[in-house]
Design a protein around this motif. Structure first.
Motif, short mmCIF file in Angstrom:
data_model
loop_
_atom_site.label_atom_id
_atom_site.label_comp_id
_atom_site.label_asym_id
_atom_site.label_seq_id
_atom_site.Cartn_x
_atom_site.Cartn_y
_atom_site.Cartn_z
N ALA A 77 -0.44 -10.91 7.28
CA ALA A 77 0.57 -10.96 6.67
C ALA A 77 1.44 -10.44 5.47
O ALA A 77 0.66 -11.02 4.03
N GLN A 78 1.61 -9.09 5.31
CA GLN A 78 1.84 -8.17 4.65
C GLN A 78 2.86 -8.09 4.14
O GLN A 78 3.54 -7.53 3.97
N HIS A 79 3.56 -9.07 2.76
CA HIS A 79 4.36 -8.63 2.15
C HIS A 79 5.41 -7.06 1.69
O HIS A 79 6.37 -7.03 2.42
N GLY A 80 4.08 -6.99 0.44
CA GLY A 80 4.98 -5.20 0.12
C GLY A 80 5.27 -4.26 1.07
O GLY A 80 5.89 -3.81 0.95
N ASP A 81 4.35 -4.61 2.99
CA ASP A 81 4.21 -3.34 3.53
C ASP A 81 5.08 -4.48 4.12
O ASP A 81 5.59 -3.22 5.80
N ARG A 82 5.56 -5.06 4.72
CA ARG A 82 6.32 -6.02 6.10
C ARG A 82 6.78 -5.76 7.33
O ARG A 82 7.08 -5.05 7.69
N ARG A 83 5.05 -5.57 7.33
CA ARG A 83 4.15 -6.04 8.38
C ARG A 83 3.09 -6.54 8.27
O ARG A 83 2.77 -7.41 7.87
N LEU A 84 2.70 -6.73 9.94
CA LEU A 84 1.23 -7.44 10.01
C LEU A 84 0.22 -6.72 10.05
O LEU A 84 1.04 -5.14 11.19
N ALA A 85 -0.62 -6.60 9.52
CA ALA A 85 -1.65 -5.54 10.19
C ALA A 85 -3.17 -6.18 10.20
O ALA A 85 -4.13 -6.87 9.36
N LEU A 117 13.82 -3.02 10.16
CA LEU A 117 12.63 -3.29 9.44
C LEU A 117 11.65 -5.26 8.89
O LEU A 117 13.31 -5.86 8.81
N LEU A 118 11.06 -5.55 9.55
CA LEU A 118 11.09 -7.15 9.15
C LEU A 118 11.41 -7.20 7.34
O LEU A 118 11.36 -6.22 6.36
N ASN A 119 11.32 -8.66 7.55
CA ASN A 119 11.79 -9.22 5.93
C ASN A 119 10.81 -8.59 4.90
O ASN A 119 9.89 -8.29 4.02
N THR A 146 0.99 -1.39 0.03
CA THR A 146 -0.20 -0.08 0.27
C THR A 146 1.42 1.27 -0.29
O THR A 146 0.43 2.69 -0.09
N GLY A 147 1.71 1.63 0.20
CA GLY A 147 3.41 2.29 0.18
C GLY A 147 3.63 2.67 1.38
O GLY A 147 4.29 3.86 2.13
N TYR A 148 3.15 1.84 2.69
CA TYR A 148 3.48 2.15 3.53
C TYR A 148 4.78 1.81 4.46
O TYR A 148 5.28 2.68 4.77
N VAL A 149 5.54 1.37 3.07
CA VAL A 149 6.91 1.45 3.31
C VAL A 149 7.67 1.76 2.47
O VAL A 149 6.97 2.51 1.04
N ASP A 150 8.65 3.36 2.74
CA ASP A 150 8.94 3.74 1.86
C ASP A 150 10.23 3.17 0.90
O ASP A 150 10.89 4.54 0.58
N GLU A 151 10.95 2.68 0.91
CA GLU A 151 11.76 2.13 -0.08
C GLU A 151 11.70 0.65 -0.94
O GLU A 151 10.17 0.59 -1.07
#
Length: 332
Positions: A121-129, A152-154, A95-100
């Motif tokens: 478990a969100q791959h692109g945002d590298r988080r649980l949401a 950051l998580l993987n 979703t663009g949560y991670v800025d890299e």
């Protein structure tokens, strides 16, 4: 946001020209105990197809609908017998949560927590949401965790919830371009974690590709799949009454089958009887709690993950580009 999807049904002549890889007789029985879980003549149903890589199925508590991820397409789909297939979430995990830069992949594993909220478990945002709402502008997510010790998580892959409300999850590098060699990978390992409130603790960093995970019915054992073709294994970890996790023990090793059967250890579920239903080489492998391989539900293609219907009469399987279903024996 929901969109209808019209499914195309092929004529018999076209189906003959392009035969389905799904076996007509999928249940391979190795031990009589398998009959406690599934009938030898049970059949696989193709419920939907055409996905890039279907993953993480879960039954919605209020409706019984099956939600599942199409990871590369950054979407979550919904299926039920009445409406068929509809699009539920887009984007689902990038979703663009991670800025890299990272691979623009969506969600993988899905669960409903004790408050009936969808957790991803969100791959692109590298988080649980947690999904907090869906409106005309799309889904809104609230982050649960995205880093460990300031890094950051993987790419969180699969998750479960303990009866005390805490979360356990795996964090392989599959959502990062170039995996372990990714320039965006900040952690030097691929971990299994336990999130208790805001406190994140590392259970193990010794698995090369930690993937699916599940708890035994009494929550005294944690099972974790390792989806490494060089170490295609399932491990189990003892959980003490105070919540500490002991040394891992090898539960089953299927590495020798990787070259001849499609798939790797991935998602899994544990029945109230203690039997494990685990995707791996050949399809969905059925184990008892002692680690005996009772048989396999052969899927013909790589199977990714599984979910039980609310009444536990059916097993739903995400396998390559398919959503499949097979009837189980009633669990008493």
């Amino acid at each position: 946001m929901r969109h209808s999807l019209t499914l195309l049904f092929f004529t018999s002549s076209l189906a003959f020209a392009n035969p389905s890889p799904i076996p007509a007789n999928p249940v391979q029985q190795l031990k009589l105990e398998l009959a406690q879980v599934i009938a030898a003549d049970a059949q696989l149903e193709i419920l939907a197809e055409g996905f890039r890589w279907s993953e993480g199925p879960v039954a919605e508590p209020k409706t019984g609908d099956i939600l599942f991820s199409d990871v590369p397409d950054n979407k979550v789909w919904r299926w039920n017998a009445k409406d068929g297939l509809t699009l539920y979430l887009s984007p689902s995990g990038h979703t663009g949560y991670v800025d890299e830069p990272s691979i623009k992949e969506g969600s993988n594993g899905l669960i409903f927590n004790q408050n009936n909220q969808l957790v991803l478990a969100q791959h692109g945002d590298r988080r649980l949401a947690v999904l907090t709402s869906v409106d005309t502008k799309g889904p809104v997510y609230q982050s649960l965790i995205s880093s460990y010790q300031g890094k950051l998580l993987n790419s969180p892959n699969d998750l479960i919830q303990h009866s005390n409300g805490s979360y356990l999850f795996t964090d392989p590098p599959y959502g990062l371009k170039d995996g372990d060699d990714s320039k965006q990978k900040q952690l030097t390992f691929n971990g299994v974690y336990w999130l208790k409130g805001s406190d994140l603790s590392l259970i193990t960093d010794q698995l090369s590709r930690p993937n699916g995970l599940a708890l035994s019915p009494d929550e005294q054992w944690l099972y974790v799949a390792n989806s490494d073709p060089q170490a295609a294994q399932w491990w189990k970890y003892p959980i003490a009454a105070d919540g500490t996790v002991g040394e891992g023990q090898l539960f089953f090793d299927a590495t020798a089958w990787v070259k001849s059967k499609p798939g790797l250890p991935d998602g899994l579920k544990v029945l109230p009887s203690g039997h494990l239903l685990a995707t791996g080489p050949g399809g969905v492998l059925v184990f008892n709690a002692k680690g005996d391989h009772l048989g396999t539900i052969q899927t013909g293609v790589a199977a990714a993950n599984v979910a039980l219907s609310l009444d536990q009469q059916y097993l739903y399987i995400t396998a390559s580009n398919y959503l499949l279903r097979i009837k189980l024996k009633m669990q008493l």
